[in-house]
Motif scaffolding. Structure first.
Motif, short mmCIF file in Angstrom:
data_model
loop_
_atom_site.label_atom_id
_atom_site.label_comp_id
_atom_site.label_asym_id
_atom_site.label_seq_id
_atom_site.Cartn_x
_atom_site.Cartn_y
_atom_site.Cartn_z
N GLN A 72 -6.17 34.01 10.04
CA GLN A 72 -5.56 33.15 8.82
C GLN A 72 -4.01 33.63 8.55
O GLN A 72 -2.84 32.92 8.27
CB GLN A 72 -6.44 32.86 7.44
CG GLN A 72 -7.80 32.19 7.91
CD GLN A 72 -8.39 32.02 6.59
OE1 GLN A 72 -8.31 33.39 5.83
NE2 GLN A 72 -8.71 30.97 6.31
N ALA A 73 -4.21 35.38 8.53
CA ALA A 73 -2.67 35.49 7.83
C ALA A 73 -1.86 36.07 9.36
O ALA A 73 -0.68 35.22 8.95
CB ALA A 73 -2.45 36.91 7.96
N VAL A 74 -2.32 35.55 10.40
CA VAL A 74 -1.25 35.61 11.77
C VAL A 74 -0.70 34.34 11.68
O VAL A 74 0.17 33.69 11.83
CB VAL A 74 -2.30 35.76 12.97
CG1 VAL A 74 -1.10 35.57 14.07
CG2 VAL A 74 -2.59 37.40 12.96
N ALA A 75 -2.06 33.56 11.46
CA ALA A 75 -1.50 31.86 11.29
C ALA A 75 -0.13 31.54 10.49
O ALA A 75 0.40 30.35 10.75
CB ALA A 75 -2.80 31.39 11.68
N GLN A 76 -0.81 32.73 9.49
CA GLN A 76 0.45 32.44 8.30
C GLN A 76 2.08 32.42 8.81
O GLN A 76 2.91 32.11 8.29
CB GLN A 76 -0.20 32.61 7.11
CG GLN A 76 0.76 32.12 5.70
CD GLN A 76 0.97 30.99 5.38
OE1 GLN A 76 -0.63 30.02 5.23
NE2 GLN A 76 2.00 30.11 5.47
N VAL A 77 1.94 33.64 9.64
CA VAL A 77 2.96 34.46 9.91
C VAL A 77 3.94 33.63 10.89
O VAL A 77 5.64 33.62 11.19
CB VAL A 77 3.25 34.92 10.00
CG1 VAL A 77 4.21 36.62 10.69
CG2 VAL A 77 2.96 36.51 9.18
N LYS A 137 2.68 34.37 1.54
CA LYS A 137 1.36 34.29 1.74
C LYS A 137 0.24 35.13 2.43
O LYS A 137 -0.95 34.69 2.31
CB LYS A 137 1.58 32.46 2.19
CG LYS A 137 1.67 31.36 0.80
CD LYS A 137 1.85 30.15 1.86
CE LYS A 137 2.61 29.23 0.53
NZ LYS A 137 2.26 27.65 0.88
N ALA A 138 0.42 34.89 3.69
CA ALA A 138 -0.39 35.88 4.46
C ALA A 138 -0.60 37.20 4.15
O ALA A 138 -1.56 37.52 3.94
CB ALA A 138 0.12 36.62 5.76
#
Length: 527
Positions: free
Chosen positions: A300-305, A349-350
């Motif tokens: 999810q963090a990768v997707a947020q960045v 957010k990430a």
């Protein structure tokens, strides 16, 4: 079951870069004055046997083999080709019958009858090659024949997409005496019933096609011969186009070359560029066997960045479009689910996502890509991904790469924590952008159990022949993919064809999967 290593609409626009007034890709046609038309591409076949190919080999197969159904010019749904008629004969979409055309033969003179059709499909499943298309036949129970001309496909479940499967070059028809039932053909020959026959093949260099005089099907051939030349990179292919060693390019134009071809310099005199819609996509795959990639918060963090517009602009110079779901724009059921959930890139957010999951930063990640499959811009794309992730302060990224043949083995063996893949559709339906990637056995070699998709949504959607009526199922399936973040869509391609001004037909030469139908190409007679 799945092991697929391989654009939807007809060409939407013509951008002329010719300096000769009045020239266009639309013009009066002739046959072959000036010799065979020469097509350049960076996508060479991996094999000549359809039972072993679920990849770019289909681009050659479409022109030398025949399928029961295909896509005549302008069609977006499968139409009879080797068949005279095909249809479901029951209300549950589980019995599909095809009646063959009269007088079909293979290029060696052997009869193409119902038994040959059964042999062609059965051997795909019998051989079950790791690189073959057997994964497309998951709904097939058995093939039966009724006399010489009737073939009956009995399915193990409702599957309204089965006609689309039969229209793929993976289901090419082969001569039983030339293609063993339980093993692959080993030489470099082709015996098919398509519009052309293979006169000469030099692996990795060129294929010479000549008109197949015994062909009976829907292709209206506008030339007598075509030579396909295979290039290692886009630059060499464009150089050959400008020096008139080739007449037209197909797959593989790099972003820099596309931008250069759009210019009005002397180098582009007498050339034209066709831009069209496509549905090929590129995406990242997270391997659940890896201790970091297996963590939902990391994904999810990768997707947020990730900044997709930056990749499209900086790396591909806007020759691709950002993509926010696995189903591309132009297909029924497309959504922007990743954007809806994540919005614009936001490292803060990430950071919060990782902090809430008690994951220390920077998170070590290794990203893999292939050096010779998706174009010369792939390395630059992964450098940009590394830059974006590390600029957030949340990730420490290592990049690694391999040539395609060894790259495939690596991801099938689960060696890569995160890896890049591309996908060009087998057929133009949202099903083909979801089903191949989920389940215990799939096209990625990484099990992805998603029972709501595999056991409920896809079976329900396949009961409906009206594909517009299953939008809800596809939207729900895409939301599950977003929630899991196992697959991260990056961009959707466009289709570009560059041609010398005396060649006609480029704008109508692509089928709905953007495979080139070379019979549409011809030379112009006047200006």
């Amino acid at each position: 079951m799945f092991n697929r290593n391989r654009s939807l609409q007809q060409v939407a626009a013509i951008v002329s870069i010719s300096l000769v007034a009045g020239c266009s890709l639309l013009g009066e046609e002739s046959s072959d004055e000036g010799g065979p038309i020469v097509v350049g591409t960076t996508s060479a076949p991996s094999t000549l046997d359809p039972a072993a190919a679920w990849d770019g080999s289909w681009e050659l197969f479409r022109n030398v083999y025949q399928t029961l159904l295909s896509y005549p010019n302008g069609a977006t749904t499968p139409q009879p080709d080797a068949a005279k008629d095909c249809r479901f004969t029951d209300a549950s979409s589980r019995i599909y019958r095809c009646e063959l055309r009269e007088g079909l033969t293979f290029s060696n003179g052997d009869k193409l009858d119902a038994a040959a059709v059964k042999h062609s499909i059965d051997r795909i499943r019998e051989i079950d090659a790791s690189t073959g298309p057997s994964g497309l036949l998951g709904s097939l129970d058995r093939v039966e024949t009724a006399g010489d001309k009737e073939v009956v496909f009995r399915l193990n479940k409702a599957d309204a997409t089965f006609p689309y499967v039969l229209a793929t070059p993976g289901m090419s028809l082969v001569a039983p005496e030339e293609y063993p039932a339980k093993s692959l053909r080993e030489d470099d020959g082709i015996v098919g019933s398509g519009p052309y026959r293979l006169e000469k093949y030099d692996e990795g260099k060129q294929a010479r096609l000549v008109r197949n005089d015994s062909y009976k099907g829907v292709a209206d051939r506008k030339n007598d011969a075509v030579t396909i030349r295979y290039f290692q990179d886009s630059g060499e292919m464009v150089k050959a186009l400008r020096s008139k060693q080739i007449d037209i390019t197909y797959q593989g134009l790099a972003a820099d070359d596309i931008v250069a071809l759009e210019g009005k310099g002397a180098d582009n005199e007498g050339l034209e560029l066709v831009e069209g819609a496509a549905s090929n996509i590129n995406y990242l795959v997270f391997n659940p066997k890896d201790p970091m990639a297996n963590k939902l918060a990391v994904r999810q963090a990768v997707a947020q960045v990730i900044d997709r517009p930056a990749i499209a602009h900086k790396v591909y110079q806007d020759t691709v479009d950002p993509l926010y779901s696995m189903v591309p724009k132009g297909l029924t059921g497309h959504t922007t689910a990743f954007f809806d959930d994540y919005g614009d890139p936001d490292p803060d957010k990430a950071r919060e996502i990782l902090s809430d999951a008690d994951i220390d930063t920077p998170v070590p990640l290794t990203l893999w890509y292939t050096t010779d499959r998706y174009g010369s811009d792939t390395a630059a794309e992964f450098k940009e991904l590394k830059s974006q992730l590390e600029a957030s302060g949340l990730f420490a990224v290592t990049l690694k790469s391999r040539p395609w043949k060894t790259y495939v083995v690596g991801y099938q063996n689960g060696e890569y924590p995160v890896f890049g893949r591309g996908w060009a559709p087998d057929f133009p339906d949202a099903d083909n952008f979801i089903a191949p990637f989920v389940g215990e056995e799939n096209a990625l070699g990484t099990p992805y159990p998603a029972k709501q998709i595999t056991d409920v949504l896809l079976p329900r959607s396949r009961q409906e022949s009206d594909r517009a009526s299953v939008v809800k199922e596809f939207q729900e399936a895409q939301q599950i993919l977003v929630d899991d973040a196992r697959l991260l869509p990056l961009w959707q391609g466009k289709q570009y064809i560059a041609a010398n001004e005396d060649v006609s037909g480029g704008e109508r030469s692509l089928d709905p999967s953007t495979i080139m139908m070379v019979w549409e190409l011809s030379r112009k007679t006047s200006w």
